[in-house]
Enzyme design. Structure first.
Site, PDB file in Angstrom:
ATOM      1  N   SER A  11      -5.959   3.570   4.515  1.00  0.00           N
ATOM      2  CA  SER A  11      -5.473   2.748   3.406  1.00  0.00           C
ATOM      3  C   SER A  11      -6.599   1.977   2.739  1.00  0.00           C
ATOM      4  O   SER A  11      -6.417   0.837   2.291  1.00  0.00           O
ATOM      5  CB  SER A  11      -4.382   1.772   3.887  1.00  0.00           C
TER       6      SER A  11
ATOM      7  N   SER B 272       0.786  -1.234   0.000  1.00  0.00           N
ATOM      8  CA  SER B 272       0.000   0.000   0.000  1.00  0.00           C
ATOM      9  C   SER B 272       0.818   1.284   0.000  1.00  0.00           C
ATOM     10  O   SER B 272       0.242   2.375  -0.108  1.00  0.00           O
ATOM     11  CB  SER B 272      -0.955   0.012   1.206  1.00  0.00           C
TER      12      SER B 272
ATOM     13  N   LYS C 267       0.019   3.665  -2.746  1.00  0.00           N
ATOM     14  CA  LYS C 267      -1.028   4.688  -2.700  1.00  0.00           C
ATOM     15  C   LYS C 267      -0.452   6.095  -2.663  1.00  0.00           C
ATOM     16  O   LYS C 267      -1.177   7.071  -2.926  1.00  0.00           O
ATOM     17  CB  LYS C 267      -1.949   4.445  -1.510  1.00  0.00           C
TER      18      LYS C 267
ATOM     19  N   LYS D   6       2.957   6.586   4.974  1.00  0.00           N
ATOM     20  CA  LYS D   6       2.185   5.473   4.408  1.00  0.00           C
ATOM     21  C   LYS D   6       2.796   4.131   4.757  1.00  0.00           C
ATOM     22  O   LYS D   6       4.000   3.911   4.580  1.00  0.00           O
ATOM     23  CB  LYS D   6       2.106   5.591   2.882  1.00  0.00           C
TER      24      LYS D   6
END
Length: 446
Positions: A129, A65, A68, A253
Site C-alpha cells: 500500500s 487505501s 488504490k 486491499k
C-alpha cells in the site's frame, strides 16, 4: 445500464422447485440474525455479483487505501491497451519524493530523481500500500495526480459506482499530501458506499484477474539486493503465512485512516466458489476500531458465505425460457426471432431450505422501437436483455449493477425484408386472411 421500463416479458413459468430459502425482501438470506461489527458491509458472489449480505451498503463512507483498487484498475487497463508497460520506467518527481520520505505513512522510500520500473512501483502499491509509489503511477499514466483523479472519477461512473468520490489517487487524507493536493479541501479524502467498493472490486478481479497474482503475495522485498532494500509485508494479514491466515484468501486491499476507520476488501476462493467481502469502519465487540477487528469481521463474513450457501443451476446456456420464447421483429423476413440464455443461469442459495422460484425477462429498451419490437436486420447472438430470478413474492434476487446476470440473446439471424415484401405487408394489413396467407408465401420467396 439496462433500463427496465421498456418491453418486459413476465415469464413466471420456469417455476422450479429448488431447495433453498429467501433473503430479506429482494435478497437471499441464510440467517436473519447474522451481523458484522462494521459501519457498513457487503458480501457478494465473486462470479456473478449476486449480493448475499449487506449492511448500510448505500451509506457513503471513507475508504482510505481501498481507493488504490481504482489506481490498480486504471494501470492494468492502460497496460492492456498498450499505453503503459510494467517494464516502463518512471523518474521520481519532487512531490513523490517528499511523500515517500514520510514513514508515518505506508511507503517505500524513493530517491530523488531516481528511475524506477513501473512493475516495482505497482508491487509496492499492491502489496505494501505504498502511497508515494501510487502517486508515481498516477503521474506516469496521466501526467499529474490531478489529471489522474479525473480519470478515476470518470471510470467510477462508467463502472456504475453511483456515489464514489475521488480526490486523490491514494486514499490518504489530503492534508498528508505535503501541500500538493489539487482536488477538494485540505481535509478531504475519498468516499464510497460499500456497494461502490464491491462494484470496483468485482470489476477489478473479473476484468483483470492477474491483480490477484500480486495482491496475494504475503511478503516481498522491494529492490532486493540493493542499498534500498526494504521488506514489504502485505497489510492483508489473512493471506497464507500471515497472522490471521484464512483458508482460500486471495486478496485484495486494506485501508486505514482516522476518517475512514479500519476497512478491508477481501477476496477468497474455496472449492471453486469465489467471494468478495467488504467491511468499512470495522470495530471489535466493544465498538473500538482496530487492525484486528477488520480481519475478525471479514472472517465472519467469509465463513457465512462459504458455510451457509450453495450454488444451484436453474437453466443451462442456450435454454429457451418458456413463455418468452420469441420477440417480435419489424421489417424482417421473419416476424419474430427466437431467444435463448447466453450462459448458464445459477444463483447461490441458502442450504437445506425449500422455496419455489420463477424467472422474469427484461429486454433492453434501447434495442426496441416505439412498438417495443426489434428492428431487422437482427444478428444471432445479439444480447437484448437479461434473465432475472424472483422468489414466490416477485422479489428479485439482488445483484450488483455491474454483476453478471444471465443475458438473453437472439438464437438466429433475421434478415431485413426487401421493399416489395414490406409494401405487400402494408397492403395486406387491411385485407382478409387469404391475402395474409399469400403475403407470407411471397415473403418466403424473398
Amino acid at each position: 445500464m439496462r433500463k427496465r421500463n421498456g418491453y418486459r416479458i413476465s415469464a413466471v413459468v420456469l417455476s422450479i422447485l429448488l431447495f433453498f430459502g429467501l433473503f430479506s425482501p429482494g435478497a437471499l438470506k441464510a440467517d436473519a440474525a447474522f451481523d458484522v461489527n462494521a459501519g457498513a458491509a457487503i458480501l457478494v458472489d465473486g462470479e456473478t455479483g449476486q449480493i448475499l449480505f449487506e449492511k448500510n451498503s448505500n451509506q457513503q463512507l471513507g475508504v482510505a487505501s481501498m481507493s488504490k483498487m481504482m489506481t490498480e484498475y486504471l494501470l492494468l487497463e492502460a497496460v492492456k491497451k498498450g499505453k503503459v508497460s510494467l517494464d516502463d520506467t518512471y523518474q521520481v518527481s519532487e512531490y513523490v519524493y517528499q511523500v515517500s520520505q514520510d514513514r508515518s505513512l505506508s511507503n517505500v522510500p524513493l530517491r530523488a530523481d531516481e528511475t524506477y520500473q513501473i512493475r516495482e512501483l505497482y508491487e509496492a502499491m499492491t502489496i505494501y500500500s505504498a502511497n508515494a509509489a501510487t502517486i508515481a503511477i498516477a503521474e506516469k499514466i496521466a501526467g499529474s495526480e490531478a489529471e489522474f483523479v479525473k480519470l478515476m472519477n470518470k471510470k467510477a461512473k462508467e463502472l456504475g459506482m453511483e456515489k464514489a468520490k475521488f480526490v486523490n489517487a491514494t486514499g490518504l487524507n489530503n492534508k498528508d499530501l505535503k501541500g500538493h493536493h489539487t482536488t477538494g479541501g485540505p481535509t478531504e479524502e475519498n468516499t464510497m458506499t460499500a456497494r461502490d467498493v464491491a462494484t470496483l472490486a468485482y470489476r477489478l478481479v473479473n476484468d483483470y484477474p492477474e491483480v490477484l497474482e500480486t495482491a496475494g503475495i504475503p511478503k516481498k522485498k522491494f529492490r532486493e539486493g540493493t542499498d534500498d532494500e526494504i521488506a514489504m509485508e502485505n497489510w492483508n494479514w489473512m493471506l497464507p503465512s500471515l497472522v490471521f491466515e484464512y483458508e482460500g484468501m486471495t486478496g485484495l486491499k486494506t485501508g486505514t485512516t482516522d476518517f475512514a476507520g479500519y476497512c478491508f476488501t477481501g477476496t477468497a476462493e474455496r472449492d471453486g466458489q469465489k467471494l468478495i467481502g467488504i467491511v468499512m469502519d470495522a470495530t471489535d465487540d466493544k465498538g473500538e476500531g482496530t487492525y484486528n477487528a477488520r480481519f475478525t469481521e471479514m472472517k465472519k463474513l467469509m465463513d457465512y458465505g462459504f458455510t451457509q450457501f450453495e450454488r444451484k443451476e436453474i437453466a443451462a446456456a442456450g435454454s429457451t425460457v418458456k413463455g418468452a420464447e420469441t420477440v417480435p421483429v419489424q421489417k424482417g423476413k421473419e416476424k419474430e426471432v427466437k431467444l435463448e440464455t447466453a450462459s448458464d443461469l445459477s444463483v447461490l442459495v441458502p442450504k437445506a431450505s425449500n422455496t419455489k422460484y420463477k424467472t422474469d425477462i427484461t429486454l433492453n429498451s434501447s434495442d426496441l422501437d416505439k412498438n417495443n419490437e426489434l428492428v431487422a436486420p437482427v444478428k444471432k447472438g445479439k444480447v437484448v436483455g437479461f434473465v432475472e430470478v424472483q422468489d414466490e413474492k416477485g422479489e428479485a434476487v439482488p445483484f450488483l449493477k455491474a454483476g453478471g446476470q444471465t443475458k438473453v440473446q437472439t438464437a438466429e439471424n433475421v434478415e431485413k425484408a426487401n421493399w416489395f415484401v414490406l409494401s405487400m405487408r402494408a397492403v395486406g394489413g387491411g385485407i382478409a386472411n387469404g391475402w395474409h396467407w399469400l403475403i407470407d408465401t411471397i415473403t418466403g420467396w424473398f
